[in-house]
Design a protein around this motif. Structure first.
Motif, PDB file in Angstrom:
ATOM      1  N   LEU A 195      60.093 -12.800  72.932  1.00 51.43           N
ATOM      2  CA  LEU A 195      58.731 -12.365  72.457  1.00 51.43           C
ATOM      3  C   LEU A 195      58.773 -10.563  72.637  1.00 51.43           C
ATOM      4  O   LEU A 195      58.109 -10.099  71.660  1.00 51.43           O
ATOM      5  CB  LEU A 195      57.603 -12.924  73.283  1.00 51.43           C
ATOM      6  CG  LEU A 195      57.028 -14.404  72.590  1.00 51.43           C
ATOM      7  CD1 LEU A 195      56.244 -15.026  73.501  1.00 51.43           C
ATOM      8  CD2 LEU A 195      56.183 -13.695  71.240  1.00 51.43           C
ATOM      9  N   ARG A 196      59.146 -10.359  73.856  1.00 49.49           N
ATOM     10  CA  ARG A 196      59.069  -8.916  74.057  1.00 49.49           C
ATOM     11  C   ARG A 196      59.930  -7.952  72.968  1.00 49.49           C
ATOM     12  O   ARG A 196      59.628  -7.180  72.302  1.00 49.49           O
ATOM     13  CB  ARG A 196      59.426  -8.605  75.359  1.00 49.49           C
ATOM     14  CG  ARG A 196      59.803  -7.223  75.609  1.00 49.49           C
ATOM     15  CD  ARG A 196      60.207  -6.733  77.174  1.00 49.49           C
ATOM     16  NE  ARG A 196      60.262  -5.374  77.161  1.00 49.49           N
ATOM     17  CZ  ARG A 196      59.827  -4.678  78.257  1.00 49.49           C
ATOM     18  NH1 ARG A 196      59.326  -5.396  79.604  1.00 49.49           N
ATOM     19  NH2 ARG A 196      60.003  -3.461  78.333  1.00 49.49           N
ATOM     20  N   LEU A 197      61.082  -8.579  72.745  1.00 50.54           N
ATOM     21  CA  LEU A 197      61.995  -8.125  71.734  1.00 50.54           C
ATOM     22  C   LEU A 197      61.416  -7.992  70.535  1.00 50.54           C
ATOM     23  O   LEU A 197      61.094  -6.952  69.678  1.00 50.54           O
ATOM     24  CB  LEU A 197      63.310  -8.718  71.589  1.00 50.54           C
ATOM     25  CG  LEU A 197      64.326  -8.368  70.836  1.00 50.54           C
ATOM     26  CD1 LEU A 197      64.703  -7.066  71.374  1.00 50.54           C
ATOM     27  CD2 LEU A 197      65.558  -9.200  70.677  1.00 50.54           C
ATOM     28  N   TRP A 198      60.613  -9.116  70.134  1.00 47.51           N
ATOM     29  CA  TRP A 198      60.094  -9.167  68.886  1.00 47.51           C
ATOM     30  C   TRP A 198      58.622  -8.317  68.880  1.00 47.51           C
ATOM     31  O   TRP A 198      58.539  -7.619  67.685  1.00 47.51           O
ATOM     32  CB  TRP A 198      59.325 -10.657  68.636  1.00 47.51           C
ATOM     33  CG  TRP A 198      58.836 -11.242  67.067  1.00 47.51           C
ATOM     34  CD1 TRP A 198      58.785 -10.391  66.123  1.00 47.51           C
ATOM     35  CD2 TRP A 198      58.174 -12.334  67.015  1.00 47.51           C
ATOM     36  NE1 TRP A 198      58.266 -10.893  65.170  1.00 47.51           N
ATOM     37  CE2 TRP A 198      57.991 -12.374  65.604  1.00 47.51           C
ATOM     38  CE3 TRP A 198      58.106 -13.422  67.572  1.00 47.51           C
ATOM     39  CZ2 TRP A 198      57.357 -13.259  64.883  1.00 47.51           C
ATOM     40  CZ3 TRP A 198      57.502 -14.574  66.791  1.00 47.51           C
ATOM     41  CH2 TRP A 198      57.067 -14.596  65.439  1.00 47.51           C
ATOM     42  N   LEU A 199      57.928  -8.249  69.749  1.00 51.41           N
ATOM     43  CA  LEU A 199      56.885  -7.256  69.926  1.00 51.41           C
ATOM     44  C   LEU A 199      57.335  -5.674  69.845  1.00 51.41           C
ATOM     45  O   LEU A 199      56.617  -5.127  69.105  1.00 51.41           O
ATOM     46  CB  LEU A 199      56.200  -7.392  71.457  1.00 51.41           C
ATOM     47  CG  LEU A 199      55.230  -8.833  71.405  1.00 51.41           C
ATOM     48  CD1 LEU A 199      54.992  -8.822  73.120  1.00 51.41           C
ATOM     49  CD2 LEU A 199      53.936  -8.635  70.648  1.00 51.41           C
ATOM     50  N   GLN A 200      58.640  -5.329  70.162  1.00 48.85           N
ATOM     51  CA  GLN A 200      59.136  -4.018  70.210  1.00 48.85           C
ATOM     52  C   GLN A 200      59.629  -3.863  68.559  1.00 48.85           C
ATOM     53  O   GLN A 200      59.250  -2.876  68.016  1.00 48.85           O
ATOM     54  CB  GLN A 200      60.240  -3.819  71.207  1.00 48.85           C
ATOM     55  CG  GLN A 200      59.774  -3.852  72.571  1.00 48.85           C
ATOM     56  CD  GLN A 200      60.817  -3.798  73.372  1.00 48.85           C
ATOM     57  OE1 GLN A 200      61.733  -4.603  73.332  1.00 48.85           O
ATOM     58  NE2 GLN A 200      60.456  -3.098  74.674  1.00 48.85           N
ATOM     59  N   LEU A 201      60.084  -4.959  68.170  1.00 44.00           N
ATOM     60  CA  LEU A 201      60.386  -4.919  66.761  1.00 44.00           C
ATOM     61  C   LEU A 201      59.530  -4.583  65.857  1.00 44.00           C
ATOM     62  O   LEU A 201      59.534  -3.724  64.465  1.00 44.00           O
ATOM     63  CB  LEU A 201      61.404  -5.933  66.225  1.00 44.00           C
ATOM     64  CG  LEU A 201      62.871  -5.931  66.721  1.00 44.00           C
ATOM     65  CD1 LEU A 201      63.423  -7.364  66.397  1.00 44.00           C
ATOM     66  CD2 LEU A 201      63.612  -4.940  66.266  1.00 44.00           C
ATOM     67  N   VAL A 261      60.505 -19.871  68.941  1.00 40.98           N
ATOM     68  CA  VAL A 261      59.453 -18.967  69.325  1.00 40.98           C
ATOM     69  C   VAL A 261      58.700 -18.600  67.883  1.00 40.98           C
ATOM     70  O   VAL A 261      57.564 -18.584  67.875  1.00 40.98           O
ATOM     71  CB  VAL A 261      60.169 -17.365  69.787  1.00 40.98           C
ATOM     72  CG1 VAL A 261      59.128 -16.399  69.904  1.00 40.98           C
ATOM     73  CG2 VAL A 261      60.477 -17.595  71.020  1.00 40.98           C
ATOM     74  N   VAL A 262      59.486 -18.226  66.875  1.00 44.39           N
ATOM     75  CA  VAL A 262      58.689 -17.950  65.677  1.00 44.39           C
ATOM     76  C   VAL A 262      57.980 -19.466  65.446  1.00 44.39           C
ATOM     77  O   VAL A 262      56.743 -19.184  64.977  1.00 44.39           O
ATOM     78  CB  VAL A 262      59.753 -18.048  64.545  1.00 44.39           C
ATOM     79  CG1 VAL A 262      58.787 -17.814  63.238  1.00 44.39           C
ATOM     80  CG2 VAL A 262      60.430 -16.580  64.613  1.00 44.39           C
ATOM     81  N   PHE A 263      58.477 -20.466  65.362  1.00 42.41           N
ATOM     82  CA  PHE A 263      57.517 -21.706  65.073  1.00 42.41           C
ATOM     83  C   PHE A 263      56.365 -21.898  65.986  1.00 42.41           C
ATOM     84  O   PHE A 263      55.206 -21.985  65.418  1.00 42.41           O
ATOM     85  CB  PHE A 263      58.361 -23.101  65.271  1.00 42.41           C
ATOM     86  CG  PHE A 263      57.660 -24.446  65.168  1.00 42.41           C
ATOM     87  CD1 PHE A 263      57.388 -24.764  63.883  1.00 42.41           C
ATOM     88  CD2 PHE A 263      57.057 -25.064  66.297  1.00 42.41           C
ATOM     89  CE1 PHE A 263      56.489 -26.043  64.046  1.00 42.41           C
ATOM     90  CE2 PHE A 263      56.384 -26.055  66.255  1.00 42.41           C
ATOM     91  CZ  PHE A 263      56.085 -26.676  64.895  1.00 42.41           C
ATOM     92  N   TRP A 264      56.515 -21.629  67.314  1.00 41.57           N
ATOM     93  CA  TRP A 264      55.298 -21.630  68.053  1.00 41.57           C
ATOM     94  C   TRP A 264      54.132 -20.586  68.227  1.00 41.57           C
ATOM     95  O   TRP A 264      53.174 -20.986  68.022  1.00 41.57           O
ATOM     96  CB  TRP A 264      55.671 -21.799  69.661  1.00 41.57           C
ATOM     97  CG  TRP A 264      56.247 -23.118  69.691  1.00 41.57           C
ATOM     98  CD1 TRP A 264      57.746 -23.380  70.110  1.00 41.57           C
ATOM     99  CD2 TRP A 264      55.709 -24.375  70.025  1.00 41.57           C
ATOM    100  NE1 TRP A 264      57.918 -24.722  70.193  1.00 41.57           N
ATOM    101  CE2 TRP A 264      56.606 -25.424  70.310  1.00 41.57           C
ATOM    102  CE3 TRP A 264      54.326 -24.719  69.648  1.00 41.57           C
ATOM    103  CZ2 TRP A 264      56.307 -26.590  70.380  1.00 41.57           C
ATOM    104  CZ3 TRP A 264      53.987 -26.373  69.745  1.00 41.57           C
ATOM    105  CH2 TRP A 264      55.042 -27.144  70.261  1.00 41.57           C
ATOM    106  N   ILE A 265      54.734 -19.333  67.745  1.00 43.23           N
ATOM    107  CA  ILE A 265      53.857 -18.325  67.339  1.00 43.23           C
ATOM    108  C   ILE A 265      52.988 -18.573  65.957  1.00 43.23           C
ATOM    109  O   ILE A 265      51.849 -18.374  65.977  1.00 43.23           O
ATOM    110  CB  ILE A 265      54.582 -16.893  67.522  1.00 43.23           C
ATOM    111  CG1 ILE A 265      54.998 -16.576  68.583  1.00 43.23           C
ATOM    112  CG2 ILE A 265      53.638 -15.934  66.553  1.00 43.23           C
ATOM    113  CD1 ILE A 265      53.676 -16.320  69.788  1.00 43.23           C
ATOM    114  N   LEU A 266      53.583 -19.111  64.973  1.00 47.43           N
ATOM    115  CA  LEU A 266      53.028 -19.381  63.644  1.00 47.43           C
ATOM    116  C   LEU A 266      51.808 -20.529  64.001  1.00 47.43           C
ATOM    117  O   LEU A 266      50.805 -20.577  63.591  1.00 47.43           O
ATOM    118  CB  LEU A 266      53.940 -19.931  62.747  1.00 47.43           C
ATOM    119  CG  LEU A 266      54.840 -18.689  62.169  1.00 47.43           C
ATOM    120  CD1 LEU A 266      55.790 -19.454  61.067  1.00 47.43           C
ATOM    121  CD2 LEU A 266      53.801 -17.737  61.183  1.00 47.43           C
ATOM    122  N   LEU A 267      52.309 -21.471  64.757  1.00 47.90           N
ATOM    123  CA  LEU A 267      51.423 -22.524  65.199  1.00 47.90           C
ATOM    124  C   LEU A 267      50.167 -22.255  66.087  1.00 47.90           C
ATOM    125  O   LEU A 267      49.178 -22.639  65.650  1.00 47.90           O
ATOM    126  CB  LEU A 267      52.259 -23.753  65.804  1.00 47.90           C
ATOM    127  CG  LEU A 267      51.456 -25.179  66.030  1.00 47.90           C
ATOM    128  CD1 LEU A 267      51.224 -25.582  64.636  1.00 47.90           C
ATOM    129  CD2 LEU A 267      52.486 -26.121  66.663  1.00 47.90           C
TER     130      LEU A 267
END
Length: 180
Positions: free
Chosen positions: A21-27, A108-114
């Motif tokens: 999630l940290r990596l995704w937040l930075q991207l 992670v993507v699945f749970w964030i979308l949900l």
């Protein structure tokens, strides 16, 4: 012994999701002053900060966080093998760690979308978490909305994204695991 393995497995999976999630937040250059983002940063900072002194970023990709994700995956395989009393094959661990990270990215993507769907029912855009969830998911959902616009008050883009995510996950992991 199974309960211990389950707890250790959950702990590693949960922390790896936080690191990803940290990596995704930075991207996506999410708002790092948001309380949700601050929680993610505070949970990962003690391990990422020393690594950043040695491992430089490549553009927007924080390689220190990516290396931390790989180290968490490798540590998980070693710790679980040690608890289970099995021999550790380092080559297999190094091969399986990136595959495991790829699998966790899908999770992670699945749970964030949900979570975004659930938050849309509960808070209706008034929560600071909604803003970060929007920043994380809009790069995926905007192209889908161009093809399938909202129908009245129903936005089907998240449903389509979840479906495509699961199809892609199935195709990738059937090939990687030799299911064909």
């Amino acid at each position: 012994m199974n309960a211990v393995l389950m707890v250790v497995n959950f702990a590693f999976d949960a922390y790896l999701m936080v690191v990803l999630l940290r990596l995704w937040l930075q991207l996506v250059r999410a708002d790092f002053y948001n309380p949700f983002s601050q929680t993610i940063v505070k949970l990962t900072h003690p391990l990422v900060a020393p690594m950043r002194r040695v491992i430089p970023s490549i553009g927007r990709l924080d390689t220190a966080t990516l290396v931390l994700a790989l180290l968490v995956a490798v540590a998980k395989f070693f710790v679980i093998a040690l608890i289970a009393g099995r021999a550790v094959n380092p080559i297999a661990v190094l091969i399986n760690a990136p595959v495991y990270i790829l699998y966790e990215i899908f999770q992670v993507v699945f749970w964030i979308l949900l979570f975004r769907v659930i938050m849309s029912w509960v808070s209706q855009g008034r929560s600071p978490i909604d803003y970060v969830l929007m920043q994380l998911t809009e790069p995926m959902l905007a192209p889908i909305r161009k093809i399938i616009p909202p129908i009245g008050m129903f936005d089907l883009s998240i449903l389509v994204a979840l479906f495509l995510l699961k199809v892609l996950e199935t195709l990738i992991f059937l090939d990687l695991l030799g299911g064909r």
